[in-house]
Design a protein around this motif. Structure first.
Motif: not given
Lengths: 361, 317
Positions: B103-122
Motif C-alpha cells: 500500500l505504501v509503495v503504491v501510494a508514493i506517486p500520489l503524494i508527490i506534488p504535480w509540478n514536482v512530478v513534472g520536473t522529475t519527468w522533465r
C-alpha cells in the motif's frame, strides 16, 4: 447422497501451535440431518469448511462414501454449501444463478434447462426464475443460494453455515421448516452449523455439541437434555442452564463446605468434583432435600423459575405453574437421582447422584 | 391532517457551508460570468457583448483542436489506467506486513506534488542526462521536444505512473470488502478464475470503479501542470491541453472576456458530462435511489469546482 467419515481430523491455522479443531473421529450417516452446535469460535465453521474442501485439514482424513477426499478440491466434492448470508451473483437472474454451476461443468443446454426447472419446482422458485435475486425477500435469496448447490446431480451433502443469521425474524421459522422439508424430500445428508440451540434441536436428528475446538457430546436432543455428559452441554443447552456446585467427594459421598449434597452412584469417588442438576430436576419437597432461601420467583406463564440461595451458592429451579412459596422464606428442594450428575475436573460426567436420605441440614 | 409539524430547522445547519461555498465558488464564478458577457476596456469603459465571446470560443479552431486532443487523452488514460489499476490491485497481497508495504509503495506517486512530478519527468526524459531518456534512446530515437508521438507517449506514461495508484487503491479497497463467502461459493460452483472476476468481483466493484472513472476523467480532462512542465504543450501544440490553452489566452494574451467564456464552458462541460455519466451508471439503482450516498455526489462536485476555481483565480489575477 453420501456418508461422510472423519478420521482423526484436526486443524491448526498456525502450524501446530494452537488448534482451532482438536482431533475428531466420527461418521455422518447417509441421509441424516446433523447439527453442529456451539458458541462462536468453537471450530464449527472450520469443521464445515474442511468437509466442503474450502480448507485443507492440517491433520487427519476426510472420507466421502469411503473415498479419501482429503486432497480433493471443493469443485470435485459435489457438496452444496449455504453461507451465513445469501451468496448470489447479483448481475444474474435467479435462473442464471441456478444454471451457473452446471454451465461451469459444461452440461448440455437442454440438460441444464431441465435440471433448473426441476430444482425450481422443488424449491418453489418457479415464479421468480426471471427476476434478479436482489428483488427477492432474504429467505428466498437464501433458498436460491441453496438451489445453486442442489442443482448439481448427486449432491453428496448440504452444509449450512448458520443460514438464518441475516434472515428477517418473521421468516426464520418458515425458512427453517422449508429447509427441513427439503431435507426430507431429497434425503441428502445435511450438516447444519448454528449457535442457536432451538434451531439445532428442532432441525437435526443428531446434535453435535462443540466447545473450544472439541466435540463434547453428540446425541439426540433428548439425550443432550437428559444426560449431559459434559458440563458445557449442561450449561449451553437448556434455558436456563444447569446448576453447578463445587463438591468434595469422600467414598462417593459429596459434600459442599461440610454439608452433604448426595451420594454418587459410582463407588470410590474421592477428591474435587462438580455437582450439576438441571433446573427442571430440582423438585420441591416437603421435608427432605436441601433447605433454601427463596430469593425471587419468576412467573413465566406455564412454569415458574424459582431463584434459590443457600450459604455461598445459588440455584434456579423450574417448577410447575402451581408452585407457591413465600419470597424471602424457606423452601425445601430435592433432586431426581437419575438426572443429577457429578463431573470430574475435566468437566466429564462420571456418575449420577442420588440425594441423601435425609435433609442436608 | 395536522399529524405532526415537520421540524425543518436542520436546514440552518447548512448555512455555514452555503456561506463558504459562496465565497469559494459562487462569487468567483459570477465574476467570471461578468467578464464573459462584457468587453471590459477599462474601469469606466465596458461594452455588453452578450454571447459573442462564447461563440468565438466555440468556433475557435485552436479550442476545438485542444478539445479533441483532451478527449482523446482522457479516453486513452481511462483505457490504460482502469484495467491496469484493477490488474495491480488483484496482484497486491491481501494481509500482513506485505499488504501494508504494498500500500505504501503504491501510494508514493500520489503524494508527490504535480509540478514536482513534472520536473522529475522533465529530467528523467532528457536525452543527455535523464535515466529514462538515455535508456530509451539506446533502442529507438526518442526526443520529446521534436517528436509529437514521443511527447504524447511521455505524457501518457507519466500520468499512468502518477495516477494509476489511485485506481489501484480504490479497487483494492473494493476487493477487500467482498466477503470471503463469495469466493468460497464460486469455488463450490466450479467457477473459473475469469468467471470469478466477471461475476463476483466486477459487479461488487461497480461503484468503486464508477468513482475511479469519474475522478480519473475529471483530473485528466483538467490536466495542466505536468504537460506544462514537461512539454510546455509542444512540440507545436501537440500536447496542449484545454487548461494550457486557457492559461495562454487568459494570461499570455490577456484576453479576459474570451478566457471567461472559455472557463464557463469548460466547467459546464465537465459538470454535465460527470452528471450524465453518474446518472447512466446508477440507472438500475434508481427505485431505491437512497443508495446514492450524497457524500459521493458532493465529492465529485468539489472535484469539478476546485481546480476550475484555481483557474478562475489565475484568470482574475
Amino acid at each position: 447422497m453420501a456418508e461422510i467419515r472423519l478420521e482423526g481430523l484436526a486443524h491448526s491455522y498456525d502450524g501446530g501451535k494452537t488448534f482451532a479443531l482438536n482431533p475428531i473421529s466420527m461418521t455422518f450417516e447417509d441421509g441424516k440431518a446433523y447439527a453442529l452446535l456451539g458458541p462462536s469460535g468453537c471450530g464449527k465453521t472450520t469443521l464445515l469448511n474442511i468437509i466442503s474442501g474450502l480448507l485443507k485439514p492440517s491433520h487427519g482424513k476426510v472420507f466421502i462414501d469411503g473415498k479419501d477426499v482429503t486432497n480433493v478440491i471443493t469443485d470435485d466434492r459435489n457438496i452444496a454449501q449455504v453461507f451465513q448470508f445469501p451468496v448470489l451473483y447479483d448481475t444474474m437472474t435467479v435462473r442464471k444463478n441456478l444454471e451457473f454451476p452446471l454451465k461451469n461443468r459444461k452440461l448440455g443446454k437442454e440438460a441444464i434447462a431441465a435440471r433448473v426447472e426441476e430444482i425450481a419446482g422443488l424449491l418453489g422458485l418457479e415464479d421468480d426464475l426471471d427476476r434478479k435475486p436482489a428483488k427477492l425477500r432474504s429467505d428466498l435469496q437464501q433458498i436460491v443460494s441453496l438451489g445453486r448447490g442442489l442443482v448439481r446431480e448427486d449432491v453428496s451433502a448440504i452444509l449450512f453455515d448458520e443460514p438464518l443469521t441475516v434472515i428477517d425474524q418473521n421468516f426464520k421459522w418458515t425458512l427453517r421448516n422449508r429447509l427441513k422439508r427439503l431435507h426430507l424430500a431429497t434425503g441428502v445428508t445435511v450438516v447444519y452449523v448454528t449457535h442457536d440451540q432451538t434451531e439445532a434441536l428442532t432441525f437435526a436428528d443428531e446434535v453435535l455439541v462443540m466447545n473450544k475446538g472439541s466435540l463434547v457430546q453428540d446425541g439426540t436432543a433428548e439425550s443432550l437434555f437428559l444426560e449431559p455428559q459434559h458440563e458445557f452441554v449442561g450449561y449451553f443447552i437448556g434455558s436456563p442452564g444447569m446448576n453447578f456446585l463445587d463438591v468434595e467427594a469422600k467414598s462417593s459421598i459429596l459434600t459442599h463446605n461440610g454439608m452433604e449434597i448426595g451420594k454418587a452412584a459410582k463407588e470410590g469417588l474421592n477428591g474435587s468434583y462438580r455437582f450439576g442438576v438441571r433446573p427442571e430436576f430440582l423438585i420441591p419437597s416437603a421435608k427432605s432435600g436441601l433447605e433454601f432461601k427463596v430469593d425471587r420467583i419468576e412467573d413465566r406463564g406455564v412454569f415458574k423459575l424459582v431463584h434459590l440461595s443457600k450459604d455461598d451458592f445459588k440455584f434456579i429451579a423450574k417448577t410447575e405453574e402451581s408452585y407457591e412459596a413465600q419470597v424471602g422464606g424457606k423452601a425445601n428442594f430435592s433432586f431426581d437421582s437419575e438426572r443429577a450428575f457429578v463431573y470430574d475436573t475435566n468437566q466429564k460426567a462420571v456418575s449420577t447422584v442420588s440425594p441423601s436420605s435425609e435433609g442436608g441440614n | 391532517m395536522d399529524a405532526k409539524k415537520k421540524n425543518n430547522k436542520a436546514w440552518f445547519l447548512v448555512l455555514p457551508v452555503v456561506f463558504v461555498v459562496a465565497f469559494t465558488a459562487i462569487i468567483p464564478l459570477m465574476a467570471v460570468a461578468n467578464y464573459s458577457l462584457q468587453d471590459i476596456q477599462g474601469a469606466d469603459n465596458r461594452l455588453f457583448v452578450g454571447l459573442d465571446f462564447f461563440k468565438r470560443v466555440a468556433t475557435d479552431p485552436n479550442v476545438q483542436d485542444a478539445f479533441a486532443r483532451n478527449v482523446t487523452l482522457s479516453m486513452q488514460i481511462l483505457l490504460i489506467q482502469i484495467p491496469l489499476g484493477i490488474f495491480l490491485a488483484r496482484l497486491m497481497p491481501k494481509s500482513g506486513w506485505k499488504a501494508s508495504a504494498a500500500l505504501v509503495v503504491v501510494a508514493i506517486p500520489l503524494i508527490i506534488p504535480w509540478n514536482v512530478v513534472g520536473t522529475t519527468w522533465r529530467i528523467f526524459t532528457r536525452n543527455d542526462i535523464g535515466l529514462g531518456g538515455v535508456l530509451v534512446n539506446k533502442f529507438t530515437d526518442y526526443n520529446l521536444s521534436e517528436s509529437t508521438f514521443d511527447a504524447w507517449a511521455t505524457i501518457l506514461v507519466m500520468d499512468t505512473w502518477h495516477w494509476t495508484p489511485l485506481v489501484t487503491l480504490l479497487v483494492y479497497a473494493g476487493l477487500r470488502s467482498i466477503p470471503q463467502a463469495y469466493y468460497q461459493a464460486a469455488a463450490i460452483d466450479g467457477a473459473s478464475a475469469l468467471a470469478v472476476f466477471r461475476f463476483v468481483e466486477l459487479p461488487k466493484l461497480k461503484r468503486v470503479l464508477m468513482i475511479a472513472l469519474l475522478l480519473r476523467f475529471m483530473d485528466s480532462f483538467m490536466m495542466y501542470t505536468e504537460p506544462f512542465v514537461v512539454t510546455g504543450g509542444g512540440p507545436g501544440s501537440s500536447t496542449q491541453t484545454l487548461s494550457i490553452l486557457l492559461t495562454t489566452i487568459a494570461i499570455g494574451q490577456f484576453d479576459i472576456g474570451v478566457a471567461g467564456a472559455f472557463s464557463l464552458m469548460y466547467f459546464l462541460f465537465i459538470q454535465i458530462f460527470s452528471f450524465l455519466f453518474f446518472t447512466v451508471l446508477t440507472l438500475d439503482e434508481r427505485p431505491g435511489a437512497t443508495r446514492v450516498t450524497p457524500k459521493e455526489k458532493v465529492k465529485s462536485r468539489e472535484k469539478v469546482e476546485k481546480p476550475v476555481n484555481s483557474k478562475l483565480k489565475k484568470v482574475l489575477k
